[in-house]
Design a protein around this motif. Structure first.
Motif, mmCIF file in Angstrom:
data_model
loop_
_atom_site.group_PDB
_atom_site.id
_atom_site.type_symbol
_atom_site.label_atom_id
_atom_site.label_comp_id
_atom_site.label_asym_id
_atom_site.label_seq_id
_atom_site.Cartn_x
_atom_site.Cartn_y
_atom_site.Cartn_z
ATOM 1 N N CYS A 74 0.844 -1.211 0.000
ATOM 2 C CA CYS A 74 0.000 0.000 0.000
ATOM 3 C C CYS A 74 0.868 1.245 0.000
ATOM 4 C CB CYS A 74 -0.892 0.048 1.241
ATOM 5 S SG CYS A 74 -2.091 -1.276 1.343
ATOM 6 N N HIS A 140 -5.817 0.255 -1.246
ATOM 7 C CA HIS A 140 -6.293 0.047 0.118
ATOM 8 C C HIS A 140 -7.679 -0.590 0.039
ATOM 9 C CE1 HIS A 140 -7.289 0.704 4.324
ATOM 10 N NE2 HIS A 140 -6.004 0.917 4.524
ATOM 11 N N LEU A 204 -3.191 6.240 5.440
ATOM 12 C CA LEU A 204 -3.057 4.783 5.277
ATOM 13 C C LEU A 204 -3.048 4.097 6.641
ATOM 14 C CD1 LEU A 204 -0.384 4.436 2.435
ATOM 15 C CD2 LEU A 204 -2.767 3.686 2.322
#
Lengths: 303, 303
Positions: A74, A140, A204
């Motif tokens: 990610c 994600h 994130l």
């Protein structure tokens, strides 16, 4: 600039190499040259995107993301997308109608190596690809995180961020800006995307906006320190090491931190900003050492 | 081109006016001129974005969105974002290094009215703003819908869509493309964003990908019909009504649908595509009449 080595620690040196390799590898895959009339468009994107630059923005996504235990893949996807935005801005800024530069990262600029049309389109394509990559479910699993990343990056790169700052920078050749205006200009032109890289790592990591305050302060300060270091580099740097034309600001009659503060005070100010940036991280322990070292690196860089 | 009036029905005429006014109003608010050195950047964006064009893409978002009972404000936000992408592409395509056009929608192009630098940056800013608007929670409460809209628009405008098609179009002046390559080029250059406008309406309506098949067929066919009509306009049109320079393709030695098929077969082909597009809507009743009329409008337009 400081005379101490650019990479002062093994951690930073390893992270710079790792992130740099990772970003090159990703661009190499994502920008594979198609066997059709768009081949030159992809060659132009690859020319600008692969094998150059400090990768400061992906490094900041990496340092902040790992602080919150975010998945490596990610982090690398988001770093690549933000770097694509940075690279597109360099391609467009180098155009004859803009800063008119022939050299970037020690290589001919895209419009020199290809054509101006290819440079405009290569920039536009990297711009679109960045958002395509960010919004992809692979970035994600939570669509809320993806939409927030798109928001942040779009805001940091549009008229209230990078591109708006570049417009102010072009106006700077015509007007005499004071320190407050130069600070605002630079906070937009380079600061916004640097701050966004730190913010993206925290998004994130699912850090809520109120928990990102310290990181945002850190990001704002290193963004400004980065720009002062850039202005100092323009005056004092070595063109071979920088890989681009220097002494441009004075020639263009542009006010910079250095023209407004003088070399010594500009250096003091940059060092102060880095100390202040590091101080914003006081809530974190050794796990934030990479962010601290990036702050010092921003000051000591030679390109 | 057909000699019948452009707007053949009251429904279409009203929708064209309503959507046109709405888009102008939104750009007027979203692009308010700031009192700082970015004023010209905003003036350049407004020059290109406000008061011109058919607003075909927002009209398609509107027609498809209302088909599924989507909230008017969501529809208008997405229509404005997609139109911003379209406008940015016109600004960049008109640049001297690209198609080098002085006139667009009956006005001087942005680089003529302002500077080339302002044109590059105005395009870049509209590009970023489109994604900022799409990802904004005001566009749709569900982040999944927002992320999907960003994905679709980014894909339709990047190297596999609009910008990739523009690169192929520049190559078309150097190579002799066959009908299959011209079809692919046009499906990318104009077809992708037209199809995306229909798709966006369906995404807002939470129609699952498998349920969008008919709409996608409709969108693909009218996109191609639109381009054939454009090629015919280039050969047969009136420069005053078109508001731009015509007879450019032949001058540039570019193969088009008209050069490859001849005028008569090109007209037949466009009419066939519109019939086929309408046929894709057979699953819908009178609620899809606006989409049907847009198909006919695409063929009959004079600008």
């Amino acid at each position: 600039m400081s005379t101490k080595p650019v990479a002062s620690s093994l951690t930073l040196q390893a992270a710079l190499t790792d992130v740099g390799d990772e970003i090159d590898r990703r661009f190499d895959t994502l920008l594979a040259i198609p066997d059709d009339p768009r081949a030159d468009l992809y060659r132009a994107m690859r020319h600008a995107a692969i094998g150059g630059g400090k990768r400061l923005r992906p490094l900041l996504v990496h340092a902040t993301g790992t602080l919150f235990g975010v998945d490596r893949d990610c982090i690398a996807r988001v770093g690549t997308a933000i770097e694509a935005i940075h690279v597109y801005s360099l391609i467009h800024d180098d155009l004859p109608a803009m800063d008119d530069d022939d050299l970037r990262r020690g290589k001919p600029t895209v419009h020199k190596a290809f054509t101006e049309a290819a440079a405009v389109l290569a920039g536009d394509c990297l711009h679109a690809l960045a958002f395509e990559w960010l919004a992809d479910p692979a970035t994600h699993p939570d669509p809320f995180v993806r939409a927030e990343l798109v928001s942040e990056v779009a805001r940091a790169s549009g008229p209230n961020g990078m591109a708006g700052g570049q417009m102010m920078d072009l106006e700077a050749e015509k007007s005499r800006f004071d320190l407050a205006t130069v600070t605002r200009l630079q906070a937009m032109k380079t600061g916004a995307l640097i701050a966004c890289s730190v913010e993206a790592g925290a998004i994130l990591g699912r850090v809520q906006p109120e928990g990102r305050k310290g990181l945002r302060g850190y990001a704002r300060d290193i963004g400004l320190a980065f720009q002062i270091a850039d202005d100092l580099l323009d005056v004092e740097g070595d063109e071979d090491k920088a890989g681009k034309k220097l002494r441009k600001d004075a020639g263009a009659g542009k006010e910079t931190f250095v023209s407004l503060l003088g070399i010594d005070r500009a250096k003091e100010q940059a060092a102060l900003l880095v100390d202040q940036a590091v101080d914003h991280l006081r809530g974190f322990g050794a796990e934030a050492d990479l962010l601290r070292e990036i702050g010092r690196f921003v000051l000591a860089r030679e390109s």
